[in-house]
Structure formats: C-alpha cells, structure tokens
Design an enzyme around this catalytic site. Structure first.
Site, short mmCIF file in Angstrom:
data_model
loop_
_atom_site.label_atom_id
_atom_site.label_comp_id
_atom_site.label_asym_id
_atom_site.label_seq_id
_atom_site.Cartn_x
_atom_site.Cartn_y
_atom_site.Cartn_z
N GLU A 158 0.81 -1.13 -0.05
CA GLU A 158 0.09 0.01 -0.01
C GLU A 158 0.89 1.23 -0.16
OE1 GLU A 158 -2.75 -0.24 3.17
OE2 GLU A 158 -4.04 -1.50 2.21
N GLU B 98 -6.78 -7.82 -0.55
CA GLU B 98 -7.43 -7.56 0.62
C GLU B 98 -8.84 -7.41 0.66
OE1 GLU B 98 -5.56 -5.17 3.67
OE2 GLU B 98 -3.42 -5.96 3.05
#
Length: 830
Positions: A188, A259
């Site tokens: 991320e 995710e």
C-alpha cells in the site's frame, strides 16, 4: 554443395527453435504466467479464493487445522506476510523456529494441495509492531524508511533476497513445483508516496525492478499501487473492489483483490467490529462478475498478537470476526456462506474464464452481467439488485427472478439460481465460554515492584529522553526520575489547595508516583497518541521524588517517516505553588529501561524464584506481579483466560506471553475492547502450569478464570422461498445438473470435531424471530416443530430437515397464507 548439405543448417536451426519453444512451453507449464483474463498456473487458468493466515499469530500445532478448515471453506490459496522483525530481531541474528517457521507453514499449505501468496514486504503494516521492520533498522545512520534512500534499500534488498533464496532452496515456488504462485513487494505504498515526492516515485520503481530481478518464475504484485512497474501486477485492497478498483494499470494484467476486509481490526477503546456475511458475499460475487480472478479475505483467521507484537494501541485479539475466529473456530454463518459463494462461482468457472462478457443495464439499480462461450451452452449470469431497501424482480431470457435488496443471484447455467448473496441457507452458531472445573482451583501469590527514585537511578540527562530510542523495543516500560526541592513557603497556604503535577506526553501512557506513592495514570489513544496527565499531589518541605513510568503500547505501523516518530514525556511542570509554575523538564532526569520483574524473568519457572512472593489478599498496589499454578482444562476445546478485576498489563503461561490486556480503557459501550484472552493448548502442560500476571494499576486476581471455548450452539433459519443449498448442483460433462435425489430448501446442521447433536433447544416452523442463541416463537408456530426436528437430528453429527408443510402441519395449519420459516437451535457435544 549438395542439397543435403544446404538443408543441414536449416534443419539445425529448426531443431534449435523447436527445442527452445519446448523449453519455453515447459517453463510456462511448470510456472505461473498471466494475461488480462487470469493467472495461468502450470498451463491452466484458475479462479482463486484466498485467505490470509499469519503464521506468527497462531502456533504450529494450530496450523494444520486452520489450513484444513480454510480448504473446506472453498479456498485454494493461503496468503501470508513475511515478518522481518521476528526473523531478524537483532541485526544478523535470525529466528525461523516455532511460530516463526515460515518454511514449515508454506510446506503444510502445499501438502494440502493449496497455493500460497507470499507478501514479502518487507514493510507489511498488518497492525504488527513497527510494520514488520526491525527496531535496529531505525538506528542505521541517515536512514529514511521506504524511500529512495541507500541505507534502507541496502537492508531491504538483503532481506528480500535472503527470503527469496530460502524459498528457492526449499523449492517452494510454483516454477519449482512448489505452492507459491505470487509474491508481493512493498505494501500500500500509494498512501505515502507523495510524502517522499520524487524519491517515492524512484523507490517504487526500484522496488519492483529489484523484486523482478530475483527471477522466481512467478509474478510479483503490489497492492494499492497504481503505478506498479511492469511486469508487476497492481492489486486492490478494500471492502468493495468490484466497484472501487479502477482496474489493472495495463490491459494484459489480471484483476486481483489482495485484501477483502472481513471486518476491521480493533484498537483499545473500540467497540466490536462487524461485517455481515451477506455483504462480503455480495462483494465477492460482484468482483468476479466484473472480470475478477482472485479475491483474498483479510483476515480469514486473524489469530493472536502474542507478547508485544501488536502495533500501536492494537488489541491482542486480531480480526476475531473473520470466518475462523481467534481460536480457529468456524464463525457461522460467515464461514459457510462464503464457502457457498465459492462453490457457486466454481460452477461458473468455464464461462468466466472462457466466455465473452456482456452487460445489460436495466436501470440504475438493476443490472445483468453474463459470460457466454459462443456456439456452446456454456453460459453463467449474475443478476444484481443494488437497491439497499427494496426487493426487485428482474427478467432474463424469458424467466422472471426475485432479487432481495442489495443482492446478486448467481446462475451458473444462465437459468438456475444456485446462490443469492443476501439469502443465507447455511447454518449459524454462537460462541460459548465455559468455566473449566479442573483449571480454576488456583491460589495466588503477589510480589510488588519497588518504586525507584534518584537514589536508585542516577541522573543521566538534563531532560527526559525520548521513549522509543530509550527502550529500543525491548520493553513497554521505562522509568523517569527526578528530585524536586521544596521550601515551606513554596507550598500553598490556602486550605484544600494542592500542587498539580502536569506531564505533557507524546504517548502512549504513564503512571506517576510522588515520594513512592501512586498518583494516577493517563494514556492517549490510537487516534491521538499524545496526552496531558494532570493530578493533584502532596509535596513536603525538602526533597521530593518524582517517578514516572512511561509506557509504549506497540510501535507505529503506518505512514510516512516512521523513523521520525517519538513517544514519552516531553514537558513536566508543577502548578499551584506560591512561586508560580515550576518547569521540571530541565531539572535533570534519571532513566531505567524495564521493570525488575522483567529483568529477572519473574514470569518463568526459574526467574520466579528471584523475587519475594506473599499470599495475595484483595486488591494489591500498582505494579504488582501475581503468580499461581493451574491444571490443564478438560477436553480438547480451545482455552482462554478472563481477568475481570484486573486493570492493564500482560499475562504469561509457562514463560510464554499471551499478550497485553487492558480492562480499564472502555469502549463507548462502557465495556473493555477485549475480555477473554487466548491461551494456546500448545502452551499448556497436563498440570503445574505457571500463570503469571503483571498488573499496572493494582488488581485483584481472585476473580481470574480459565475458560474453555466452543461453538457448540448451532442454528438454522430457513424460509420456504430460500433456494436449495448450492451443494445440490455439480458440473458433469460441462453441464450443470443436480447431484442429489431431490433439490429442495432444507435446514442443514453440522457439529464440529465429531460431536453429535445432543439437544434441540429451540424449534419453530412459522414466523419465529431473533437470532442464534436468542430465538423466540412468533404469532404462528407448528406445535410439533421440536418433535419433527428431534426425529431428524438428535444423536447425529449432521442432519437435514426439509422445509415441507406436510411435515409440520399434520394437525392443521393455523396460518396457511404466511410464508413459513424454520428456526432451529441445537447443542453439540461429545
């Protein structure tokens, strides 16, 4: 030169080309490639259903059961991070044993014929201490984490290449015949990239190219990274990637969802976190209906942040609301409802991976997406109702279909509804904590910490030292001591007036003592780590000892410039003196890392003999250690401990820390964020188990309980209009067809661990209300409901009760016009 001589070079060239082509084909057949449709594993396209299970958050004896349950839940991939700081806690000293045995974990997955996504990071966030980066990295000169910074890149590259080589040596990549089909570099990074400007842009390109240079034979991915360098695949994180993901940054990359958050991790002060099974199933069906090829549940099993491994203010229990709860038990209906959506999507496999996509937009709320292989009967459809309140009817190919609010119906053959995301036909359950009879005959002893002052800790700094760099992540605790000289004329003359000790702290918590007496405690929060502690104090003429015990509650795990975060007291003042406010910040301070009980390891069998214990009676003073022994609880169910009259601290069983507890930080519901704490069975001996509890503010251990945990309360809630279970269908010779004698809605119940249904605690056919563990009879009910269910289910490991009126209405139907529902609550036992 004859014709034969002229053709010989051409033949050699063709032969070389054929051999090269065969070698390339063999490599593709053995490894992993991709295109815009899907990953291609060993030459075969796959739909991939993945779940995150982190090896350090459970014990090796739990791993086989967790993997088995994940596979039974329809998963074919397990995703895990690699935790740099547990593997290299000290520079150059490595640990891959016990909970940290990464190779063993991956091999177990492979032995279950499942794949692995290895998120190497090595920055992982994961609500893990320091985001997985070892503390020693912070002290490397001139380092800037996650930037185009030579020191950081040097150590990062060394660790990544070491892990990759370890995997290669064990032949764990799919290109070597192993289970690893994907690897992830970074995590991320888009969130922080702008903070580093050009250095961030250069870093992400370097990271991708460095990873690709390891030549693993499987693709690399970056999650939430829109500018992932080719050939790295950018992937989505979030709750609804079917609608929020803008897609791969190149048309020849597949859509991956790394995710899919099954709930929300919890921090101290949070209420319980929930995410409905219906919402998760909807998001999965939506993603695959829009060219998705892999979804990963984060987390599928969250587990436990043992010891001091949780990040800043994060609870010890991690993602307990996942399909497998903290104890590894199946949380229903989440586990089963997701298993069923996986089954439904697998029935669509041929159309999704080979068909041509089509979209029919009926309105803003109604949509049909279908995949069809031209010239064949292979066709699968997804009928979507995006209205969150109103059910809708939709027509497709001459048939009408009812859609509940915000739901997707899956039709693997473009005709038959085998699954609706909002309609749960699988069982429910509730979790039970029972007091162990064998384990709770405990006799407690106590030993209290001595409160140090400047006579024991010499002054070593003009000002209070920064807490992170003082502790170096070796303890949650550090003492700060100073001496304050007070003249009688300095003290307030007015009756009732008292001086005030004020400490402005950068976090995370502290306890204050004046002349050895406990004054109080203060703390920040996950949102605002800094806080101001203010309490009235008694000062005496002459020398006064100020002792502050500063605390960390995990290290930060996210954001830019993590190496520049700080904690601990920064400004200490005394208010209310006749001479005005007195600043003690420059008064000269002594420092001591850790507690005496930590230094002598009072929580171990050997170390416990190095402190003086007395019989515990009632509430003990702050900073007390409590010791007892207990027998292993009966049975094989998971074990937990409850500490109702304790405050904040840590628990050890046979020298192993099960994590921090914190009962005095209440959620907005006026309850602790966590009340029970997991003790793995692997930590427990048959008898004489040493239990040590350290409590910060002063607690009473007499109410501490050892518990066993089960989900033996199982339920079903099925209406007449629910579709039959998706298990009723299968694919034979590329055609979908029933695989049971009669396709019908039915209540299905299944006990875990070979237990049997020993009691039907509730049964109602009519319009019952409530939820598992809290059902009630409505205005309509068949009087023989319980008899019918008992006949079908008592004494069995599993049972099926058809939703048929002629079973329940033999004595007449008092409400024939009502759509009937069958609610059952049963209890399982050995």
């Amino acid at each position: 030169m004859g014709m034969e001589d002229q053709l010989r070079p051409l033949c050699f060239a063709l032969l070389s080309l054929l051999l090269l082509s065969s070698a390339v084909a063999a490599a593709k057949e053995k490894g992993v490639t991709y295109d815009g449709t899907s990953l291609i594993i060993k030459g075969k396209r796959e739909l991939l259903f993945s779940g995150s299970i982190h090896y350090p958050r459970s014990t090796p004896d739990m791993w086989p059961d967790l993997i088995r349950k994940a596979k039974a839940g329809g998963l074919n991939v397990i995703q895990t991070y690699v935790f740099w700081n547990v593997h290299e806690p000290e520079k150059g000293k490595f640990n891959f044993h016990g909970n940290n045995d990464l190779v063993k974990f991956i091999k177990l997955i492979g032995e279950n014929n499942m794949y692995v996504t290895l998120r190497v990071g090595p920055f992982i966030q994961a609500e893990w201490n320091h985001g997985g980066l070892p503390y020693w990295l912070r002290e490397v000169p001139n380092i800037i984490f996650r930037s185009d910074n030579p020191p950081f890149k040097f150590y990062m590259e060394n660790f990544v290449k070491m892990i990759i080589q370890m995997m290669k040596d064990e032949k764990l990549f799919a290109s070597q015949g192993g289970p690893i089909i994907l690897s992830q570099i970074e995590n991320e990074y888009n969130h922080v990239q702008r903070a580093y400007r050009d250095a961030g842009d250069r870093y992400v390109q370097w990271a991708g190219n460095m990873a690709e240079g390891t030549k693993t034979g499987v693709p690399w991915i970056m999650c939430k990274q829109t500018d992932a360098p080719d050939p790295v695949i950018n992937a989505c994180n979030g709750r609804h990637c079917g609608d929020t993901f803008t897609g791969p940054n190149r048309p020849y990359k597949p859509s991956l969802w790394t995710e899919n958050w099954t709930a929300q991790y919890r921090v101290w002060g949070d209420p319980p976190s929930q995410r409905a099974a219906e919402d998760i199933a909807y998001s999965v069906a939506r993603f695959f209906s829009k060219n998705g090829t892999l979804t990963n549940y984060y987390m599928y099993h969250g587990g436990t942040n043992f010891g001091r491994t949780s990040s800043i203010f994060t609870t010890t229990r991690y993602y307990d609301e996942a399909p497998l709860d903290e104890f590894g038990l199946q949380r229903e209906p989440k586990w089963s409802h997701l298993r069923d959506v996986h089954k439904a999507l697998k029935l669509c496999r041929g159309a999704l991976l080979s068909g041509v996509p089509h979209t029919i937009k009926i309105s803003d709320e109604l949509e049909i997406r279908y995949y069809e292989v031209p010239g064949t009967k292979t066709c699968s459809a997804f009928l979507t109702n995006n209205n969150t309140k109103i059910p809708q009817e939709i027509e497709f190919r001459g048939e009408k279909y009812f859609l509940p609010p915000r739901s997707i119906s899956i039709l693997p053959d473009c005709k038959t509804v085998v699954f609706n995301t909002d309609t749960i036909v699988s069982q429910h359950n509730s979790r039970n904590f029972g007091r162990s009879e064998k384990a709770n005959s405990m006799k407690w002893e106590v030993s209290s910490e001595v409160i140090p002052d400047t006579s024991k800790i010499s002054v070593d700094s003009k000002t209070p030292k920064e807490l992170y760099s003082l502790n170096k992540d070796t303890s949650d605790y550090a003492w700060y001591t100073t001496t304050l000289q007070v003249n009688p004329t300095d003290l307030p003359f007015k009756k009732g007036a008292m001086p005030i000790l004020r400490v402005a702290s950068l976090g995370h918590a502290l306890l204050a003592f004046v002349n050895g007496k406990y004054i109080g405690t203060g703390h920040g929060s996950h949102i605002e780590k800094s806080f101001v502690f203010q309490k009235p104090i008694n000062l005496r003429p002459g020398a006064n000892q100020i002792s502050l015990l500063a605390l960390t509650i995990g290290l930060p795990d996210s954001g830019a410039y993590m190496e520049h975060r700080f904690a601990g007291p920064r400004l200490v003042t005394i208010l209310g003196l006749n001479t005005g406010t007195l600043d003690l910040t420059l008064n000269g301070w002594g420092h001591q890392v850790g507690l005496n009980g930590e230094k002598v390891k009072a929580y171990t069998q050997g170390g416990s003999h190095r402190v003086q214990w007395t019989k515990s009676k009632g509430v003990s003073p702050p900073l007390s250690w409590f010791k007892t022994y207990f027998h292993a609880p009966e049975g094989k169910d998971p074990v937990a401990i409850r500490l109702p009259n304790m405050t904040k601290g840590m628990v050890w069983v046979n020298g192993k820390s099960i994590g921090r507890y914190w009962n005095t930080y209440l959620s907005p519901l006026l309850e602790p964020s966590q009340s029970e704490y997991h003790i793995p069975r692997a930590f427990i001996k048959p008898s004489d188990n040493l239990l040590v509890v350290f409590d910060e503010e002063g607690g009473n251990p007499e109410s501490i309980e050892i518990l066993t945990v089960n989900r033996d309360t199982i339920c079903s809630f099925i209406a007449e209009n629910h579709p039959p279970n998706v298990k009723s269908w299968g694919v034979k010779k590329r055609n979908m067809r029933p695989i049971v004698d009669e396709v019908r809605p039915a209540a299905r119940l299944q006990c875990a661990n070979h237990k049997r249904i020993v009691a039907i605690e509730f049964a109602s056919f009519g319009n019952p209300i409530g939820s598992c563990g809290n059902f009630m009879i409505g205005k309509c009910n068949s009087a023989i409901s319980k008899q019918v269910v008992e006949k079908h289910c008592l004494g069995k490991e599993s049972c099926e009760v058809p939703i048929e009126r002629n079973l329940f209405d033999k004595n007449g139907d008092g409400c024939p016009d009502l759509m009937k529902t069958l609610a059952i609550q049963a209890r399982c036992s050995h």
